[in-house]
Design a protein around this motif. Structure first.
Motif, mmCIF file in Angstrom:
data_model
loop_
_atom_site.group_PDB
_atom_site.id
_atom_site.type_symbol
_atom_site.label_atom_id
_atom_site.label_comp_id
_atom_site.label_asym_id
_atom_site.label_seq_id
_atom_site.Cartn_x
_atom_site.Cartn_y
_atom_site.Cartn_z
ATOM 1 N N ASN A 172 26.362 -13.774 -25.442
ATOM 2 C CA ASN A 172 27.290 -13.011 -24.611
ATOM 3 C C ASN A 172 26.552 -11.751 -24.171
ATOM 4 O O ASN A 172 26.610 -10.726 -24.843
ATOM 5 C CB ASN A 172 28.555 -12.669 -25.412
ATOM 6 N N GLY A 173 25.821 -11.835 -23.045
ATOM 7 C CA GLY A 173 24.915 -10.763 -22.669
ATOM 8 C C GLY A 173 25.252 -10.058 -21.374
ATOM 9 O O GLY A 173 25.889 -10.628 -20.480
ATOM 10 N N ALA A 174 24.814 -8.819 -21.305
ATOM 11 C CA ALA A 174 24.858 -8.029 -20.075
ATOM 12 C C ALA A 174 23.460 -7.451 -19.887
ATOM 13 O O ALA A 174 22.903 -6.856 -20.809
ATOM 14 C CB ALA A 174 25.887 -6.916 -20.180
ATOM 15 N N VAL A 175 22.894 -7.646 -18.697
ATOM 16 C CA VAL A 175 21.526 -7.213 -18.416
ATOM 17 C C VAL A 175 21.573 -5.971 -17.537
ATOM 18 O O VAL A 175 22.163 -5.989 -16.461
ATOM 19 C CB VAL A 175 20.717 -8.333 -17.733
ATOM 20 N N LEU A 176 20.951 -4.897 -18.015
ATOM 21 C CA LEU A 176 20.874 -3.636 -17.285
ATOM 22 C C LEU A 176 19.461 -3.497 -16.743
ATOM 23 O O LEU A 176 18.495 -3.601 -17.505
ATOM 24 C CB LEU A 176 21.198 -2.456 -18.199
ATOM 25 N N PHE A 177 19.358 -3.264 -15.441
ATOM 26 C CA PHE A 177 18.055 -3.206 -14.777
ATOM 27 C C PHE A 177 17.700 -1.802 -14.323
ATOM 28 O O PHE A 177 18.541 -1.081 -13.777
ATOM 29 C CB PHE A 177 18.061 -4.088 -13.520
ATOM 30 N N ASP A 178 16.435 -1.436 -14.502
ATOM 31 C CA ASP A 178 15.847 -0.242 -13.911
ATOM 32 C C ASP A 178 14.402 -0.618 -13.573
ATOM 33 O O ASP A 178 13.499 -0.469 -14.395
ATOM 34 C CB ASP A 178 15.891 0.944 -14.870
ATOM 35 N N SER A 179 14.210 -1.165 -12.370
ATOM 36 C CA SER A 179 12.908 -1.722 -12.009
ATOM 37 C C SER A 179 12.678 -1.645 -10.507
ATOM 38 O O SER A 179 13.576 -1.952 -9.731
ATOM 39 C CB SER A 179 12.837 -3.198 -12.453
ATOM 40 N N PRO A 180 11.454 -1.276 -10.111
ATOM 41 C CA PRO A 180 11.122 -1.278 -8.687
ATOM 42 C C PRO A 180 10.817 -2.680 -8.165
ATOM 43 O O PRO A 180 10.576 -2.868 -6.980
ATOM 44 C CB PRO A 180 9.881 -0.396 -8.624
ATOM 45 N N GLY A 181 10.815 -3.678 -9.048
ATOM 46 C CA GLY A 181 10.502 -5.041 -8.639
ATOM 47 C C GLY A 181 9.196 -5.484 -9.257
ATOM 48 O O GLY A 181 8.886 -5.160 -10.392
ATOM 49 N N GLY A 182 8.432 -6.228 -8.489
ATOM 50 C CA GLY A 182 7.164 -6.757 -8.989
ATOM 51 C C GLY A 182 7.039 -8.216 -8.622
ATOM 52 O O GLY A 182 7.301 -8.612 -7.484
ATOM 53 N N SER A 183 6.705 -9.031 -9.588
ATOM 54 C CA SER A 183 6.466 -10.454 -9.372
ATOM 55 C C SER A 183 7.754 -11.178 -8.971
ATOM 56 O O SER A 183 8.734 -11.195 -9.719
ATOM 57 C CB SER A 183 5.903 -11.093 -10.642
ATOM 58 N N VAL A 184 7.741 -11.786 -7.784
ATOM 59 C CA VAL A 184 8.915 -12.546 -7.334
ATOM 60 C C VAL A 184 9.176 -13.735 -8.249
ATOM 61 O O VAL A 184 10.326 -14.075 -8.511
ATOM 62 C CB VAL A 184 8.776 -12.983 -5.855
ATOM 63 N N ILE A 185 8.135 -14.339 -8.793
ATOM 64 C CA ILE A 185 8.306 -15.470 -9.700
ATOM 65 C C ILE A 185 9.048 -15.024 -10.957
ATOM 66 O O ILE A 185 9.976 -15.691 -11.411
ATOM 67 C CB ILE A 185 6.952 -16.120 -10.055
ATOM 68 N N ALA A 186 8.682 -13.874 -11.510
ATOM 69 C CA ALA A 186 9.390 -13.349 -12.689
ATOM 70 C C ALA A 186 10.844 -13.072 -12.348
ATOM 71 O O ALA A 186 11.745 -13.394 -13.134
ATOM 72 C CB ALA A 186 8.709 -12.085 -13.203
ATOM 73 N N GLY A 187 11.116 -12.493 -11.192
ATOM 74 C CA GLY A 187 12.490 -12.223 -10.776
ATOM 75 C C GLY A 187 13.303 -13.500 -10.672
ATOM 76 O O GLY A 187 14.459 -13.556 -11.098
ATOM 77 N N LEU A 188 12.713 -14.545 -10.115
ATOM 78 C CA LEU A 188 13.391 -15.834 -9.994
ATOM 79 C C LEU A 188 13.647 -16.458 -11.368
ATOM 80 O O LEU A 188 14.729 -16.987 -11.631
ATOM 81 C CB LEU A 188 12.571 -16.790 -9.130
ATOM 82 N N GLN A 189 12.661 -16.390 -12.243
ATOM 83 C CA GLN A 189 12.820 -16.967 -13.577
ATOM 84 C C GLN A 189 13.890 -16.224 -14.376
ATOM 85 O O GLN A 189 14.728 -16.853 -15.038
ATOM 86 C CB GLN A 189 11.489 -16.928 -14.334
#
Length: 166
Positions: A63-80
Protein backbone atom coordinates in the motif's frame (compact mmCIF):
# COMPACT_ATOMS: atom_id res chain seq x y z
CA UNK A 1 0.99 -8.40 -22.13
CA UNK A 2 3.56 -7.16 -19.58
CA UNK A 3 6.22 -9.17 -21.38
CA UNK A 4 5.66 -7.35 -24.69
CA UNK A 5 6.03 -3.97 -22.97
CA UNK A 6 9.22 -5.24 -21.33
CA UNK A 7 10.53 -6.26 -24.75
CA UNK A 8 9.75 -2.78 -26.07
CA UNK A 9 11.74 -1.28 -23.21
CA UNK A 10 14.63 -3.63 -23.97
CA UNK A 11 14.58 -2.56 -27.61
CA UNK A 12 14.68 1.03 -26.48
CA UNK A 13 17.73 0.28 -24.37
CA UNK A 14 19.44 -1.50 -27.23
CA UNK A 15 19.04 1.63 -29.33
CA UNK A 16 20.88 3.73 -26.74
CA UNK A 17 18.10 6.29 -26.74
CA UNK A 18 19.36 8.53 -24.00
CA UNK A 19 22.61 9.10 -22.21
CA UNK A 20 22.72 7.69 -18.69
CA UNK A 21 23.10 10.26 -15.91
CA UNK A 22 26.23 9.86 -13.80
CA UNK A 23 24.36 9.53 -10.48
CA UNK A 24 21.29 7.60 -9.43
CA UNK A 25 18.24 8.93 -7.65
CA UNK A 26 17.90 8.24 -3.94
CA UNK A 27 15.00 5.83 -3.38
CA UNK A 28 13.82 5.27 0.20
CA UNK A 29 10.82 3.56 1.79
CA UNK A 30 9.23 4.79 5.03
CA UNK A 31 6.27 3.39 6.95
CA UNK A 32 3.71 5.97 8.05
CA UNK A 33 3.13 5.07 11.70
CA UNK A 34 -0.44 6.45 11.64
CA UNK A 35 -1.62 4.45 8.63
CA UNK A 36 -0.80 1.30 6.72
CA UNK A 37 0.63 3.37 3.85
CA UNK A 38 4.29 3.04 3.01
CA UNK A 39 5.86 6.23 1.65
CA UNK A 40 8.43 5.87 -1.13
CA UNK A 41 10.59 8.89 -1.94
CA UNK A 42 12.41 9.28 -5.24
CA UNK A 43 14.84 12.20 -5.06
CA UNK A 44 17.39 13.21 -7.68
CA UNK A 45 18.13 12.56 -11.32
CA UNK A 46 16.97 9.19 -12.65
CA UNK A 47 19.73 6.92 -13.94
CA UNK A 48 19.12 3.91 -16.15
CA UNK A 49 19.60 1.58 -13.17
CA UNK A 50 16.89 3.33 -11.12
CA UNK A 51 14.08 1.23 -12.61
CA UNK A 52 15.67 -1.87 -11.09
CA UNK A 53 16.55 0.00 -7.88
CA UNK A 54 12.91 1.11 -7.51
CA UNK A 55 11.71 -2.47 -8.08
CA UNK A 56 14.08 -3.80 -5.41
CA UNK A 57 13.30 -1.07 -2.88
CA UNK A 58 9.52 -1.48 -3.25
CA UNK A 59 9.34 -5.28 -3.61
CA UNK A 60 7.49 -5.61 -0.27
CA UNK A 61 5.46 -2.40 -0.46
CA UNK A 62 1.78 -3.27 -0.81
CA UNK A 63 0.00 0.00 0.00
CA UNK A 64 2.34 2.70 -1.29
CA UNK A 65 2.48 6.38 -2.11
CA UNK A 66 5.43 7.64 -4.17
CA UNK A 67 6.68 11.19 -3.60
CA UNK A 68 8.85 12.62 -6.37
CA UNK A 69 11.47 15.37 -6.38
CA UNK A 70 13.41 14.86 -9.62
CA UNK A 71 14.41 16.84 -12.70
CA UNK A 72 14.03 13.65 -14.75
CA UNK A 73 16.80 11.71 -16.40
CA UNK A 74 16.61 8.33 -18.09
CA UNK A 75 13.30 7.89 -19.93
CA UNK A 76 13.68 4.11 -19.61
CA UNK A 77 13.91 4.40 -15.81
CA UNK A 78 10.84 6.66 -15.79
CA UNK A 79 8.89 4.13 -17.85
CA UNK A 80 9.98 1.21 -15.68
CA UNK A 81 9.13 3.02 -12.44
CA UNK A 82 5.79 4.13 -13.85
CA UNK A 83 4.95 0.62 -14.97
CA UNK A 84 5.57 -0.69 -11.44
CA UNK A 85 3.56 2.14 -9.89
CA UNK A 86 0.55 1.31 -12.07
CA UNK A 87 0.89 -2.45 -11.61
CA UNK A 88 1.03 -2.09 -7.82
CA UNK A 89 -1.64 0.62 -7.65
CA UNK A 90 0.58 3.11 -5.81
CA UNK A 91 -0.51 6.72 -5.44
CA UNK A 92 1.88 9.42 -6.68
CA UNK A 93 2.41 12.88 -5.26
CA UNK A 94 4.36 16.05 -6.00
CA UNK A 95 4.68 18.84 -3.44
CA UNK A 96 4.70 22.63 -3.95
CA UNK A 97 8.38 22.77 -3.06
CA UNK A 98 9.47 19.95 -5.38
CA UNK A 99 10.09 19.49 -9.09
CA UNK A 100 8.93 16.47 -11.06
CA UNK A 101 9.91 16.87 -14.69
CA UNK A 102 10.72 14.83 -17.75
CA UNK A 103 11.14 11.12 -16.91
CA UNK A 104 9.86 11.84 -13.39
CA UNK A 105 6.61 13.26 -14.79
CA UNK A 106 6.22 10.14 -16.92
CA UNK A 107 6.44 7.96 -13.79
CA UNK A 108 4.16 10.33 -11.79
CA UNK A 109 1.40 9.90 -14.39
CA UNK A 110 1.05 6.22 -13.46
CA UNK A 111 -0.26 7.00 -9.97
CA UNK A 112 -3.56 5.57 -8.79
CA UNK A 113 -4.46 8.27 -7.87
CA UNK A 114 -1.91 10.92 -8.87
CA UNK A 115 -1.87 14.04 -6.74
CA UNK A 116 -0.25 17.44 -6.84
CA UNK A 117 -0.55 20.68 -4.92
CA UNK A 118 -1.64 23.96 -6.56
CA UNK A 119 1.94 25.15 -7.03
CA UNK A 120 3.54 21.80 -7.89
CA UNK A 121 6.03 21.88 -10.73
CA UNK A 122 5.38 18.95 -13.08
CA UNK A 123 7.02 19.31 -16.48
CA UNK A 124 6.66 17.36 -19.69
CA UNK A 125 8.63 17.46 -22.92
CA UNK A 126 9.48 15.27 -25.86
CA UNK A 127 12.15 12.64 -25.23
CA UNK A 128 15.53 13.54 -26.66
CA UNK A 129 19.05 12.24 -26.94
CA UNK A 130 21.13 14.31 -24.54
CA UNK A 131 24.32 13.66 -26.55
CA UNK A 132 22.98 15.04 -29.84
CA UNK A 133 20.27 17.36 -28.42
CA UNK A 134 17.76 15.97 -30.91
CA UNK A 135 14.37 14.39 -30.35
CA UNK A 136 14.33 10.61 -30.24
CA UNK A 137 11.49 9.19 -32.29
CA UNK A 138 12.03 5.73 -30.80
CA UNK A 139 11.89 7.03 -27.21
CA UNK A 140 8.80 9.11 -27.97
CA UNK A 141 7.14 6.01 -29.47
CA UNK A 142 7.81 4.13 -26.22
CA UNK A 143 6.36 7.02 -24.22
CA UNK A 144 3.26 7.05 -26.45
CA UNK A 145 2.78 3.29 -26.00
CA UNK A 146 3.16 3.72 -22.23
CA UNK A 147 0.57 6.53 -22.16
CA UNK A 148 -1.79 4.26 -24.08
CA UNK A 149 -1.30 1.51 -21.46
CA UNK A 150 -2.16 4.07 -18.78
CA UNK A 151 -5.41 4.79 -20.61
CA UNK A 152 -4.43 8.33 -21.63
CA UNK A 153 -5.78 9.67 -24.90
CA UNK A 154 -4.10 11.27 -27.89
CA UNK A 155 -4.49 14.73 -26.36
CA UNK A 156 -2.39 13.75 -23.34
CA UNK A 157 0.33 12.29 -25.55
CA UNK A 158 0.37 15.38 -27.78
CA UNK A 159 0.55 17.64 -24.74
CA UNK A 160 3.35 15.75 -23.02
CA UNK A 161 5.51 15.46 -26.13
CA UNK A 162 5.10 19.06 -27.26
CA UNK A 163 7.63 20.79 -24.99
CA UNK A 164 4.81 22.37 -22.98
CA UNK A 165 5.41 22.65 -19.23
CA UNK A 166 2.83 22.92 -16.48
Amino acid sequence: MAGSFGRMLALGLAGALLAVPARSAEIKVFRDSGTQVQIVTVVGELALSDGEAFAAATARVRNGAVLFDSPGGSVIAGLQIGQLIRLRHYATFSSDAWLCASACAIAWLAGVPRMMQPDSHIGFHAAFNSDTHTESGAANALVGAYFNRLGLGFEAVAFALSLIHI
